[in-house]
Design an enzyme around this catalytic site. Structure first.
Site, PDB file in Angstrom:
ATOM      1  N   ASN A   8      12.827  38.746 -45.582  1.00 18.67           N
ATOM      2  CA  ASN A   8      11.702  39.238 -44.785  1.00 18.67           C
ATOM      3  C   ASN A   8      12.209  40.407 -43.943  1.00 18.67           C
ATOM      4  OD1 ASN A   8       9.501  39.635 -43.167  1.00 18.67           O
ATOM      5  ND2 ASN A   8       9.700  37.699 -42.026  1.00 18.67           N
ATOM      6  N   TRP A   9      11.863  41.610 -44.388  1.00 16.67           N
ATOM      7  CA  TRP A   9      12.373  42.802 -43.688  1.00 16.67           C
ATOM      8  C   TRP A   9      11.645  43.052 -42.361  1.00 16.67           C
ATOM      9  CZ3 TRP A   9      12.899  47.226 -47.911  1.00 16.67           C
ATOM     10  CH2 TRP A   9      13.917  46.864 -48.811  1.00 16.67           C
ATOM     11  N   LYS A  10      10.521  42.369 -42.184  1.00 21.65           N
ATOM     12  CA  LYS A  10       9.702  42.584 -40.970  1.00 21.65           C
ATOM     13  C   LYS A  10       9.346  44.081 -40.840  1.00 21.65           C
ATOM     14  CE  LYS A  10      11.745  38.448 -39.126  1.00 21.65           C
ATOM     15  NZ  LYS A  10      12.147  37.645 -37.973  1.00 21.65           N
ATOM     16  N   HIS A  94       3.619  33.471 -40.360  1.00 25.95           N
ATOM     17  CA  HIS A  94       4.918  33.629 -39.698  1.00 25.95           C
ATOM     18  C   HIS A  94       4.709  33.530 -38.178  1.00 25.95           C
ATOM     19  CE1 HIS A  94       8.628  35.372 -38.240  1.00 25.95           C
ATOM     20  NE2 HIS A  94       9.150  35.114 -39.429  1.00 25.95           N
ATOM     21  N   GLU A  96       5.868  35.131 -35.789  1.00 26.13           N
ATOM     22  CA  GLU A  96       5.668  36.407 -35.090  1.00 26.13           C
ATOM     23  C   GLU A  96       4.202  36.837 -35.173  1.00 26.13           C
ATOM     24  OE1 GLU A  96       8.833  38.532 -37.024  1.00 26.13           O
ATOM     25  OE2 GLU A  96      10.304  37.398 -35.860  1.00 26.13           O
ATOM     26  N   GLU A 152      10.419  27.013 -39.973  1.00 24.73           N
ATOM     27  CA  GLU A 152      10.982  28.076 -39.144  1.00 24.73           C
ATOM     28  C   GLU A 152      10.856  27.736 -37.660  1.00 24.73           C
ATOM     29  OE1 GLU A 152      11.706  31.725 -41.486  1.00 24.73           O
ATOM     30  OE2 GLU A 152       9.987  32.109 -40.200  1.00 24.73           O
ATOM     31  N   SER A 189      17.853  32.592 -38.206  1.00 24.72           N
ATOM     32  CA  SER A 189      19.258  32.977 -38.014  1.00 24.72           C
ATOM     33  C   SER A 189      20.165  32.548 -39.166  1.00 24.72           C
ATOM     34  CB  SER A 189      19.785  32.446 -36.675  1.00 24.72           C
ATOM     35  OG  SER A 189      19.057  33.011 -35.606  1.00 24.72           O
ATOM     36  N   GLY A 210      15.703  36.817 -42.293  1.00 24.81           N
ATOM     37  CA  GLY A 210      15.186  37.991 -41.594  1.00 24.81           C
ATOM     38  C   GLY A 210      16.289  39.019 -41.395  1.00 24.81           C
ATOM     39  N   GLY A 211      16.879  39.020 -40.211  1.00 26.36           N
ATOM     40  CA  GLY A 211      17.892  40.012 -39.833  1.00 26.36           C
ATOM     41  C   GLY A 211      18.962  40.256 -40.884  1.00 26.36           C
TER      42      GLY A 211
HETATM   43  P1  PGA Z   1      15.974  35.752 -38.754  1.00 27.46           P
HETATM   44  O1  PGA Z   1      14.413  35.690 -39.127  1.00 27.46           O
HETATM   45  O2  PGA Z   1      16.712  35.418 -40.008  1.00 27.46           O
HETATM   46  O3  PGA Z   1      16.199  37.130 -38.264  1.00 27.46           O
HETATM   47  O4  PGA Z   1      16.187  34.704 -37.711  1.00 27.46           O
HETATM   48  C1  PGA Z   1      13.914  34.692 -39.942  1.00 27.46           C
HETATM   49  C2  PGA Z   1      12.434  34.815 -40.102  1.00 27.46           C
HETATM   50  O5  PGA Z   1      11.765  35.290 -39.181  1.00 27.46           O
HETATM   51  O6  PGA Z   1      11.888  34.473 -41.139  1.00 27.46           O
END
Ligand code: PGA
Length: 232
Positions: A8-10, A94, A96, A152, A189, A210-211
């Site tokens: 997930n590149w966001k 998600h 966010e 999550e 994470s 994500g990151g």
């Molecule tokens: P993260 O994000 O790996 O940066 O914690 C995970 C996600 O939001 O799906």
């Protein structure tokens, strides 16, 4: 099902050239991966990084969707549009989006239904069993089998503080009791050091990253470690 690793590149990277570079290096790196499926979810505007010439084990996913088919919905993208462009997976709900866009379980539910109707695969992000129940309202039978959950926990997302294996494993079992045949991914994470453990020790069927997915070397390390583990 093979372990599923979703990137997930966001809202990254900030230009198309970098997005292309990132996608191409991941696609190249997974060329010989046989025991893992990889899905990349770039921002909509960077979907052109995906190219059907890429190996079959890398797929395109979206980070969100709208529930209507077409019409006067400024700024929105429909499941049909996603399908047309070769997208196969859609992240829905998600945290966010629940937080910044105030997405409710009712909205999430409409999105899951719309995505299923178009034959795409929803990745339903949740933290609690109640979110699952509300997000799946009115969905049953064979449609349920097409869904993937991503557990999550909000405290673990983007914080560098992943959920403990014990806690994540416990939540997985609780979800599993009510929804036996639905694959559950872990997200929060994830990095190349802990990725394997969520699958091997906590029993998840994949990861939402994500990151760490923004660095092709780190992301490929994650994919390769899971692939190697699934082989042995
Ligand atoms: P993260 O994000 O790996 O940066 O914690 C995970 C996600 O939001 O799906």
């Amino acid at each position: 099902m093979k372990p599923l690793i979703i990137a997930n590149w966001k809202m990254n990277p900030s230009n198309l050239a970098e997005a292309k570079q990132l996608f191409n290096s991941v696609a190249k790196g997974v060329k010989n991966i046989k025991n893992t499926d990889t899905v990349i979810c770039p921002p909509y505007i960077q979907f052109s990084v995906f190219n059907s010439r890429f190996p079959k084990n890398i797929k395109l996913g979206a980070q969100d969707v709208f529930w209507e088919e077409k019409g006067a919905f400024t700024g929105e993208i429909s499941p049909k549009m996603l399908k047309d462009i070769g997208c196969q997976y859609v992240i829905i709900g998600h945290s966010e989006r629940r937080n910044y866009q105030k997405e409710t379980d009712q909205m999430v539910n409409k999105k899951v239904k719309a995505v299923l109707k178009e034959g795409l695969k929803p990745i339903l992000c949740v933290e609690t069993l109640n979110q699952i129940r509300r997000g799946l309202k009115g969905i049953s039978g064979k449609d349920l089998k097409k869904i993937v959950f991503a557990y999550e926990p909000v405290f673990a997302i983007g914080t560098g503080h992943p959920c403990s294996l014990e806690r994540a494993g416990r939540v997985r079992l609780t979800i599993k009791k009510s929804f036996k045949n639905i694959p559950i991914l872990y997200g929060g994470s994830v990095n190349s050091q802990n990725a394997q453990l969520y699958i091997q020790k906590a029993g998840f069927q994949g990861l939402l990253v994500g990151g760490a997915s923004l660095n092709s070397k780190e992301f490929l390390k994650i994919v390769k470690s899971i692939d190697f583990m699934s082989k042995t």
